[in-house]
Scaffold this motif. Structure first.
Motif, PDB file in Angstrom:
ATOM      1  N   ASP A   1      54.589   7.762  15.578  1.00 51.59           N
ATOM      2  CA  ASP A   1      54.027   8.151  16.865  1.00 51.59           C
ATOM      3  C   ASP A   1      52.774   9.006  16.663  1.00 51.59           C
ATOM      4  OD1 ASP A   1      53.969  10.182  19.349  1.00 51.59           O
ATOM      5  OD2 ASP A   1      54.927   8.299  19.934  1.00 51.59           O
ATOM      6  N   THR A   2      51.817   8.858  17.596  1.00 54.51           N
ATOM      7  CA  THR A   2      50.561   9.608  17.473  1.00 54.51           C
ATOM      8  C   THR A   2      50.754  11.114  17.649  1.00 54.51           C
ATOM      9  OG1 THR A   2      50.085   9.222  19.815  1.00 54.51           O
ATOM     10  CG2 THR A   2      49.138   7.660  18.231  1.00 54.51           C
ATOM     11  N   SER A   3      51.924  11.521  18.062  1.00 53.27           N
ATOM     12  CA  SER A   3      52.193  12.961  18.162  1.00 53.27           C
ATOM     13  C   SER A   3      52.086  13.639  16.805  1.00 53.27           C
ATOM     14  CB  SER A   3      53.584  13.206  18.756  1.00 53.27           C
ATOM     15  OG  SER A   3      54.592  12.629  17.936  1.00 53.27           O
ATOM     16  N   PHE A   4      52.129  12.833  15.731  1.00 53.78           N
ATOM     17  CA  PHE A   4      51.951  13.385  14.388  1.00 53.78           C
ATOM     18  C   PHE A   4      50.627  14.140  14.275  1.00 53.78           C
ATOM     19  CE2 PHE A   4      50.054  12.664  10.132  1.00 53.78           C
ATOM     20  CZ  PHE A   4      50.871  13.507   9.405  1.00 53.78           C
ATOM     21  N   VAL A   5      49.586  13.631  14.981  1.00 48.77           N
ATOM     22  CA  VAL A   5      48.271  14.275  14.924  1.00 48.77           C
ATOM     23  C   VAL A   5      48.335  15.668  15.526  1.00 48.77           C
ATOM     24  CG1 VAL A   5      45.851  14.061  15.643  1.00 48.77           C
ATOM     25  CG2 VAL A   5      47.131  12.031  14.992  1.00 48.77           C
ATOM     26  N   LYS A   6      49.298  15.898  16.429  1.00 47.08           N
ATOM     27  CA  LYS A   6      49.433  17.209  17.071  1.00 47.08           C
ATOM     28  C   LYS A   6      50.296  18.170  16.255  1.00 47.08           C
ATOM     29  CE  LYS A   6      46.973  16.143  20.705  1.00 47.08           C
ATOM     30  NZ  LYS A   6      45.649  16.793  20.920  1.00 47.08           N
ATOM     31  N   SER A   7      50.749  17.740  15.101  1.00 45.49           N
ATOM     32  CA  SER A   7      51.579  18.619  14.279  1.00 45.49           C
ATOM     33  C   SER A   7      50.760  19.828  13.813  1.00 45.49           C
ATOM     34  CB  SER A   7      52.122  17.862  13.069  1.00 45.49           C
ATOM     35  OG  SER A   7      51.059  17.487  12.195  1.00 45.49           O
TER      36      SER A   7
ATOM     37  N   GLU B   1      50.307  21.203  10.967  1.00 42.51           N
ATOM     38  CA  GLU B   1      49.560  21.000   9.729  1.00 42.51           C
ATOM     39  C   GLU B   1      48.254  20.242   9.985  1.00 42.51           C
ATOM     40  OE1 GLU B   1      50.267  19.342   5.162  1.00 42.51           O
ATOM     41  OE2 GLU B   1      51.698  18.839   6.745  1.00 42.51           O
ATOM     42  N   VAL B   2      48.333  19.177  10.805  1.00 45.29           N
ATOM     43  CA  VAL B   2      47.133  18.387  11.089  1.00 45.29           C
ATOM     44  C   VAL B   2      46.165  19.189  11.963  1.00 45.29           C
ATOM     45  CG1 VAL B   2      46.227  16.296  12.182  1.00 45.29           C
ATOM     46  CG2 VAL B   2      48.316  16.185  10.799  1.00 45.29           C
ATOM     47  N   GLN B   3      46.693  19.924  12.923  1.00 45.60           N
ATOM     48  CA  GLN B   3      45.829  20.726  13.792  1.00 45.60           C
ATOM     49  C   GLN B   3      45.113  21.817  13.001  1.00 45.60           C
ATOM     50  OE1 GLN B   3      45.194  20.353  17.340  1.00 45.60           O
ATOM     51  NE2 GLN B   3      45.920  18.346  16.624  1.00 45.60           N
ATOM     52  N   LYS B   4      45.785  22.387  12.032  1.00 42.53           N
ATOM     53  CA  LYS B   4      45.149  23.383  11.177  1.00 42.53           C
ATOM     54  C   LYS B   4      44.043  22.737  10.345  1.00 42.53           C
ATOM     55  CE  LYS B   4      46.139  26.934   7.676  1.00 42.53           C
ATOM     56  NZ  LYS B   4      47.191  27.575   6.857  1.00 42.53           N
TER      57      LYS B   4
ATOM     58  N   MET C   1      32.747  17.707  16.882  1.00 45.11           N
ATOM     59  CA  MET C   1      33.222  17.176  15.608  1.00 45.11           C
ATOM     60  C   MET C   1      34.743  17.198  15.533  1.00 45.11           C
ATOM     61  SD  MET C   1      31.562  15.850  13.173  1.00 45.11           S
ATOM     62  CE  MET C   1      31.920  15.140  11.556  1.00 45.11           C
ATOM     63  N   ARG C   2      35.332  18.272  16.037  1.00 45.97           N
ATOM     64  CA  ARG C   2      36.794  18.355  16.005  1.00 45.97           C
ATOM     65  C   ARG C   2      37.420  17.237  16.825  1.00 45.97           C
ATOM     66  NH1 ARG C   2      41.671  19.903  17.593  1.00 45.97           N
ATOM     67  NH2 ARG C   2      42.873  21.395  16.342  1.00 45.97           N
ATOM     68  N   ASP C   3      36.883  17.002  18.034  1.00 47.17           N
ATOM     69  CA  ASP C   3      37.421  15.939  18.880  1.00 47.17           C
ATOM     70  C   ASP C   3      37.197  14.569  18.266  1.00 47.17           C
ATOM     71  OD1 ASP C   3      38.278  17.774  20.719  1.00 47.17           O
ATOM     72  OD2 ASP C   3      36.715  17.374  22.196  1.00 47.17           O
TER      73      ASP C   3
ATOM     74  N   MET D   1      41.667  10.160  13.671  1.00 50.13           N
ATOM     75  CA  MET D   1      43.021  10.305  13.129  1.00 50.13           C
ATOM     76  C   MET D   1      44.052   9.624  14.031  1.00 50.13           C
ATOM     77  SD  MET D   1      43.009  14.287  11.876  1.00 50.13           S
ATOM     78  CE  MET D   1      42.142  14.833  10.413  1.00 50.13           C
ATOM     79  N   THR D   2      43.868   9.762  15.344  1.00 50.86           N
ATOM     80  CA  THR D   2      44.794   9.150  16.297  1.00 50.86           C
ATOM     81  C   THR D   2      44.767   7.630  16.184  1.00 50.86           C
ATOM     82  OG1 THR D   2      44.520  11.015  17.813  1.00 50.86           O
ATOM     83  CG2 THR D   2      45.409   8.974  18.738  1.00 50.86           C
ATOM     84  N   VAL D   3      43.579   7.055  16.024  1.00 54.77           N
ATOM     85  CA  VAL D   3      43.458   5.602  15.848  1.00 54.77           C
ATOM     86  C   VAL D   3      44.162   5.161  14.566  1.00 54.77           C
ATOM     87  CG1 VAL D   3      41.820   3.743  15.355  1.00 54.77           C
ATOM     88  CG2 VAL D   3      41.356   5.350  17.198  1.00 54.77           C
ATOM     89  N   ILE D   4      43.986   5.922  13.492  1.00 56.28           N
ATOM     90  CA  ILE D   4      44.627   5.581  12.218  1.00 56.28           C
ATOM     91  C   ILE D   4      46.147   5.532  12.368  1.00 56.28           C
ATOM     92  CG2 ILE D   4      45.111   6.460   9.885  1.00 56.28           C
ATOM     93  CD1 ILE D   4      42.176   7.487   9.881  1.00 56.28           C
ATOM     94  N   VAL D   5      46.689   6.535  13.051  1.00 53.29           N
ATOM     95  CA  VAL D   5      48.144   6.582  13.227  1.00 53.29           C
ATOM     96  C   VAL D   5      48.603   5.500  14.200  1.00 53.29           C
ATOM     97  CG1 VAL D   5      50.084   7.986  14.012  1.00 53.29           C
ATOM     98  CG2 VAL D   5      48.247   9.040  12.656  1.00 53.29           C
TER      99      VAL D   5
END
Length: 303
Positions: free
Chosen positions: A2-8, A10-13, A34-36, A42-46
């Motif tokens: 799930d794309t929620s992984f990007v919101k973890s 570790e990824v947010q840091k 740049m952050r967005d 990353m979201t597309v990759i997941v």
């Protein structure tokens, strides 16, 4: 996954560090963009479970195809999207009317001869090509003639090649390119050898992408314009020949309602009457050009 992984956490840091969010230096606006942008990638990759090989093949494609980014960007609709976004902002601000904007494309060259009157664009032989005559008026929002306007006009030859970018090397500098200085009546006129439509370079990066998407890379015959004048917003637009088979299916999404005149064809000549209407400038920035990188050549005397 799930794309929620990007919101973890570790990824947010990681995103904060990659975009320099916690650093005191740098440009805050660029950091936020740049952050967005990285987070979206990353979201597309997941979301699509992009493999490591697919990721690096994409990087290789972008690296090798960088010379065609000026074609890839319109080909994937991003340049047209910018026009739609600007239109929406104008509508939100109550700025409506005027000739529609549309894509510039990557083939403008600064420094074309500045001429007056009925301009002759074509200076090179173009055997078998019909003559194009185009004329009209440049007016403001109330229909007033726009004095001292400069009409930048450029187009391909009958083989679909633009001077300065022609791989055959057969065209002279600024063939089919002029800047036309208008008088008090705001009228313009030019004649040239009629351009043809063309396709993206066969086998090139844009062609590869279009084929992978099941699309073609063709453009209809068209003529590009910048129109600038004191007190008015600079217009970037182009007319596409309404009778061209690709007029309704331009790979670059450059065709827009109101920009599709059908030439009046008579024998070996074609005639287009087309008027442009400018919006008033709200500030000095409106009167200028975008910061897009453009080719330039040494000015030459008009023929």
């Amino acid at each position: 996954m799930d794309t929620s992984f990007v919101k973890s956490p570790e990824v947010q840091k990681l995103l904060d560090r990659a975009a320099g969010i916690e650093e005191s230096g740098g440009n805050p606006r660029l950091k936020a963009i740049m952050r967005d942008l990285i987070e979206s990638a990353m979201t597309v990759i997941v979301k699509h479970d992009v493999s490591e090989s697919e990721f690096w093949l994409a990087v290789k494609y972008l690296a090798e195809g960088s010379g065609e980014l000026g074609l890839i960007v319109p080909g994937i609709g991003l340049e047209h999207f910018i026009d739609l976004f600007l239109d929406a902002k104008d509508a939100q601000a109550g700025r409506v009317g005027g000739t529609p904007r549309t894509i510039e494309g990557p083939l403008y060259v600064a420094g074309a001869p500045l001429v007056e009157g009925d301009a002759a664009l074509t200076v090179d032989p173009d055997e078998g090509a019909h003559t194009l005559y185009m004329s009209g008026a440049v007016t403001g929002p109330d229909g007033e003639p726009v004095e001292n306007a400069i009409v930048h006009v450029w187009h391909a030859n009958s083989q679909g090649w633009y001077s300065h970018f022609d791989p055959t090397g057969e065209q002279t500098p600024f063939n089919n390119r002029r800047r036309i200085k208008l008088g008090k009546d705001g009228r313009y006129a030019f004649h040239s050898k009629q351009p043809s439509g063309y396709s993206v370079p066969p086998g090139g990066a844009t062609d590869q992408l279009m084929q992978a998407l099941g699309r073609h890379g063709n453009r209809p015959a068209h003529v590009h314009f910048f129109i600038e004048a004191p007190g008015y917003r600079t217009l970037t637009t182009q007319i596409n020949f309404g009778d061209d088979p690709f007029a309704a299916d331009d790979f670059a999404f450059g065709t827009r309602e109101g920009l599709l005149p059908v030439p009046n064809r008579q024998g070996d000549a074609a005639y287009i009457a087309f008027d442009f209407q400018l919006q008033r400038a709200s500030d000095a920035e409106d009167e200028g050009f975008s910061a897009r990188a453009r080719a330039a050549a040494e000015p030459v005397d008009a023929a």
